[in-house]
Scaffold this motif. Structure first.
Motif, PDB file in Angstrom:
ATOM      1  N   GLU A   5       0.834  -1.202   0.000  1.00 58.42           N
ATOM      2  CA  GLU A   5       0.000   0.000   0.000  1.00 58.42           C
ATOM      3  C   GLU A   5       0.868   1.251   0.000  1.00 58.42           C
ATOM      4  O   GLU A   5       0.554   2.223  -0.683  1.00 58.42           O
ATOM      5  CB  GLU A   5      -0.908   0.019   1.234  1.00 58.42           C
ATOM      6  N   SER A   6       1.941   1.214   0.764  1.00 59.89           N
ATOM      7  CA  SER A   6       2.841   2.372   0.824  1.00 59.89           C
ATOM      8  C   SER A   6       3.493   2.622  -0.524  1.00 59.89           C
ATOM      9  O   SER A   6       3.557   3.758  -0.987  1.00 59.89           O
ATOM     10  CB  SER A   6       3.910   2.165   1.892  1.00 59.89           C
ATOM     11  N   PHE A   7       3.966   1.553  -1.153  1.00 62.11           N
ATOM     12  CA  PHE A   7       4.600   1.733  -2.458  1.00 62.11           C
ATOM     13  C   PHE A   7       3.594   2.197  -3.497  1.00 62.11           C
ATOM     14  O   PHE A   7       3.909   3.026  -4.349  1.00 62.11           O
ATOM     15  CB  PHE A   7       5.307   0.457  -2.913  1.00 62.11           C
ATOM     16  N   LYS A   8       2.369   1.691  -3.421  1.00 64.78           N
ATOM     17  CA  LYS A   8       1.326   2.135  -4.343  1.00 64.78           C
ATOM     18  C   LYS A   8       1.060   3.624  -4.137  1.00 64.78           C
ATOM     19  O   LYS A   8       0.924   4.380  -5.100  1.00 64.78           O
ATOM     20  CB  LYS A   8       0.047   1.327  -4.123  1.00 64.78           C
ATOM     21  N   ALA A   9       1.000   4.049  -2.874  1.00 62.11           N
ATOM     22  CA  ALA A   9       0.776   5.466  -2.581  1.00 62.11           C
ATOM     23  C   ALA A   9       1.925   6.318  -3.100  1.00 62.11           C
ATOM     24  O   ALA A   9       1.720   7.426  -3.591  1.00 62.11           O
ATOM     25  CB  ALA A   9       0.609   5.660  -1.073  1.00 62.11           C
ATOM     26  N   LEU A  10       3.134   5.785  -3.023  1.00 60.74           N
ATOM     27  CA  LEU A  10       4.319   6.540  -3.464  1.00 60.74           C
ATOM     28  C   LEU A  10       4.510   6.498  -4.979  1.00 60.74           C
ATOM     29  O   LEU A  10       5.341   7.230  -5.509  1.00 60.74           O
ATOM     30  CB  LEU A  10       5.572   5.973  -2.791  1.00 60.74           C
ATOM     31  N   ASP A  12       2.669   7.588  -7.293  1.00 62.81           N
ATOM     32  CA  ASP A  12       2.126   8.746  -7.997  1.00 62.81           C
ATOM     33  C   ASP A  12       2.976   9.985  -7.727  1.00 62.81           C
ATOM     34  O   ASP A  12       3.274  10.303  -6.575  1.00 62.81           O
ATOM     35  CB  ASP A  12       0.685   8.992  -7.547  1.00 62.81           C
ATOM     36  N   GLU A  13       3.339  10.687  -8.784  1.00 62.12           N
ATOM     37  CA  GLU A  13       4.198  11.876  -8.668  1.00 62.12           C
ATOM     38  C   GLU A  13       3.552  12.955  -7.801  1.00 62.12           C
ATOM     39  O   GLU A  13       4.236  13.621  -7.021  1.00 62.12           O
ATOM     40  CB  GLU A  13       4.483  12.423 -10.066  1.00 62.12           C
ATOM     41  N   ASN A  14       2.237  13.144  -7.925  1.00 60.00           N
ATOM     42  CA  ASN A  14       1.554  14.157  -7.121  1.00 60.00           C
ATOM     43  C   ASN A  14       1.622  13.830  -5.632  1.00 60.00           C
ATOM     44  O   ASN A  14       1.824  14.725  -4.808  1.00 60.00           O
ATOM     45  CB  ASN A  14       0.091  14.307  -7.558  1.00 60.00           C
ATOM     46  N   ARG A  15       1.470  12.566  -5.288  1.00 62.31           N
ATOM     47  CA  ARG A  15       1.544  12.184  -3.872  1.00 62.31           C
ATOM     48  C   ARG A  15       2.961  12.349  -3.338  1.00 62.31           C
ATOM     49  O   ARG A  15       3.147  12.762  -2.194  1.00 62.31           O
ATOM     50  CB  ARG A  15       1.016  10.766  -3.679  1.00 62.31           C
ATOM     51  N   ARG A  16       3.957  12.055  -4.172  1.00 62.73           N
ATOM     52  CA  ARG A  16       5.341  12.277  -3.736  1.00 62.73           C
ATOM     53  C   ARG A  16       5.587  13.768  -3.507  1.00 62.73           C
ATOM     54  O   ARG A  16       6.266  14.156  -2.551  1.00 62.73           O
ATOM     55  CB  ARG A  16       6.326  11.713  -4.750  1.00 62.73           C
TER      56      ARG A  16
END
Length: 79
Positions: A5-10, A12-16
């Motif tokens: 889940e963490s890697f999936k969240a990371l 996306d460029e906008n989330r980073r």
């Protein structure tokens, strides 16, 4: 929260970019949105994904919700 889940969240460029902004301190969704050319509902969706991955905390202060980095989980993911 899983590492996936963490890697999936990371992923996306906008989330980073949101995480990068929060490295400098707590921000409201409106303050975060000022740094993007995207709708506020779009920002809210990204923040929700980051919260669900335990990468950010949300704390209500008055009428605003402030977002901050969960540095403990973020450090675990980076390992």
């Amino acid at each position: 929260m899983s590492i996936n889940e963490s890697f999936k969240a990371l992923s996306d460029e906008n989330r980073r970019k949101i995480l990068d902004l929060l490295r400098n301190g707590d921000l409201t969704a409106g303050e975060i949105a000022e740094n993007f050319e995207m709708s506020k509902p779009g920002i809210s969706q990204h923040l929700s994904i980051l919260k669900n991955a335990d990468l950010v905390y949300a704390q209500k202060k008055g009428q605003y919700i402030y977002y901050s980095l969960n540095s403990t989980v973020f450090q675990d993911v980076m390992k």
